[in-house]
Design a protein around this motif. Structure first.
Motif, PDB file in Angstrom:
ATOM      1  N   ALA A  62       0.841  -1.199   0.000  1.00 19.58           N
ATOM      2  CA  ALA A  62       0.000   0.000   0.000  1.00 19.58           C
ATOM      3  C   ALA A  62       0.872   1.244   0.000  1.00 19.58           C
ATOM      4  N   GLN A  63       0.402   2.292  -0.629  1.00 25.19           N
ATOM      5  CA  GLN A  63       1.100   3.571  -0.584  1.00 25.19           C
ATOM      6  C   GLN A  63       0.986   4.121   0.835  1.00 25.19           C
ATOM      7  N   ARG A  64       2.067   4.695   1.345  1.00 23.54           N
ATOM      8  CA  ARG A  64       2.050   5.239   2.698  1.00 23.54           C
ATOM      9  C   ARG A  64       1.584   6.688   2.646  1.00 23.54           C
ATOM     10  N   GLY A  95      -5.141   3.876  21.319  1.00 21.52           N
ATOM     11  CA  GLY A  95      -5.087   2.753  20.376  1.00 21.52           C
ATOM     12  C   GLY A  95      -4.127   2.968  19.217  1.00 21.52           C
ATOM     13  N   VAL A  96      -3.088   3.778  19.427  1.00 27.16           N
ATOM     14  CA  VAL A  96      -2.151   4.067  18.347  1.00 27.16           C
ATOM     15  C   VAL A  96      -0.703   3.718  18.711  1.00 27.16           C
ATOM     16  N   ALA A  97      -0.525   2.890  19.713  1.00 28.80           N
ATOM     17  CA  ALA A  97       0.821   2.535  20.162  1.00 28.80           C
ATOM     18  C   ALA A  97       1.619   1.815  19.077  1.00 28.80           C
ATOM     19  N   ASP A  98       0.925   1.151  18.148  1.00 26.53           N
ATOM     20  CA  ASP A  98       1.617   0.422  17.085  1.00 26.53           C
ATOM     21  C   ASP A  98       1.695   1.203  15.781  1.00 26.53           C
ATOM     22  N   ARG A  99       1.303   2.476  15.781  1.00 30.51           N
ATOM     23  CA  ARG A  99       1.326   3.296  14.563  1.00 30.51           C
ATOM     24  C   ARG A  99       2.661   4.020  14.442  1.00 30.51           C
ATOM     25  N   THR A 100       3.047   4.330  13.218  1.00 30.42           N
ATOM     26  CA  THR A 100       4.292   5.037  12.939  1.00 30.42           C
ATOM     27  C   THR A 100       4.003   6.515  12.704  1.00 30.42           C
ATOM     28  N   PHE A 157       0.111  10.713  12.086  1.00 31.66           N
ATOM     29  CA  PHE A 157       0.533   9.338  11.841  1.00 31.66           C
ATOM     30  C   PHE A 157       0.531   9.011  10.358  1.00 31.66           C
ATOM     31  N   LEU A 158       1.391   8.050   9.990  1.00 28.33           N
ATOM     32  CA  LEU A 158       1.362   7.518   8.641  1.00 28.33           C
ATOM     33  C   LEU A 158       0.158   6.593   8.504  1.00 28.33           C
ATOM     34  N   ALA A 159      -0.230   6.316   7.282  1.00 28.12           N
ATOM     35  CA  ALA A 159      -1.331   5.392   7.039  1.00 28.12           C
ATOM     36  C   ALA A 159      -0.974   4.006   7.586  1.00 28.12           C
ATOM     37  N   THR A 160      -1.992   3.231   7.877  1.00 31.06           N
ATOM     38  CA  THR A 160      -1.764   1.854   8.318  1.00 31.06           C
ATOM     39  C   THR A 160      -1.190   1.057   7.143  1.00 31.06           C
ATOM     40  N   PRO A 161      -0.620  -0.118   7.385  1.00 28.21           N
ATOM     41  CA  PRO A 161      -0.059  -0.914   6.284  1.00 28.21           C
ATOM     42  C   PRO A 161      -1.054  -1.225   5.168  1.00 28.21           C
ATOM     43  N   ASP A 162      -2.349  -1.253   5.488  1.00 26.90           N
ATOM     44  CA  ASP A 162      -3.333  -1.514   4.430  1.00 26.90           C
ATOM     45  C   ASP A 162      -3.755  -0.232   3.699  1.00 26.90           C
ATOM     46  N   GLY A 163      -3.123   0.915   4.035  1.00 27.68           N
ATOM     47  CA  GLY A 163      -3.383   2.162   3.328  1.00 27.68           C
ATOM     48  C   GLY A 163      -4.441   3.051   3.951  1.00 27.68           C
TER      49      GLY A 163
END
Length: 179
Positions: A62-64, A95-100, A157-163
């Motif tokens: 996915a595009q980031r 709920g964003v501890a795993d987000r970049t 935050f950047l988009a999730t891995p699924d975009g």
């Protein structure tokens, strides 16, 4: 018949101006030709790159993108361990501890700009050192008028891995007026 001295001088000036004009046109031509891409200067056609088959749509990454609304967190200034603990807890609740993080803006409150911006910059360095998903994000520290002792951290935050670039539902934002 003799020439008038003033007439000879004005004829020479006109002649020199003509040559100057011609030289300037030649210089402009050289600059214009030099600014063209190499293919256009030589008349050669570029060779196309070999076609690379694209993977099936299901395996393409996915595009980031970037979430355009920031998640806002507020920490009290203090020791680095205290700031990390407060920030980690707030990331978990949102709920964003795993987000970049894409980029981070911090606003240190203080009556004067110097101490407020210093507090914001200090919190930025603590966030960079303590959270791997934040270390590559650009960070900027700013001052916000008010009593000393707090820093608001706005994280884009950047988009999730699924975009997905939608705003995380448990985050609050300073854009909502809840400052």
């Amino acid at each position: 018949m003799s020439r008038l001295p003033g007439r000879a001088a004005s004829g020479g000036t006109v002649l020199l101006a003509g040559w100057l004009f011609a030289d300037l046109l030649l210089l402009l031509l050289v600059i214009a030709l030099g600014s063209l891409p190499r293919e256009e200067r030589t008349g050669a056609t570029p060779t196309p790159a070999p076609a690379v088959p694209s993977p099936p749509a299901s395996t393409q990454p996915a595009q980031r993108g970037l979430v355009l609304k920031p998640c806002s967190f507020t920490v009290r200034t203090g020791s680095a361990a205290s700031v990390r603990k407060q920030f980690r807890a707030q990331l978990g609740r949102a709920g964003v501890a795993d987000r970049t993080a894409g980029f981070v803006l911090s606003f240190g409150t203080a009556p004067d700009p110097g101490p407020g911006q210093e507090a914001a910059e200090r919190v930025n360095s603590i966030v960079t050192d303590g959270f791997p998903r934040f270390e590559h994000a650009p960070k900027r520290g700013y001052w916000k008028g008010g009593p000393s002792g707090r820093v608001r951290i706005d994280v884009f935050f950047l988009a999730t891995p699924d975009g997905d670039t939608s705003f995380p539902e448990r985050c609050r934002s300073s854009d909502d007026g809840e400052d």
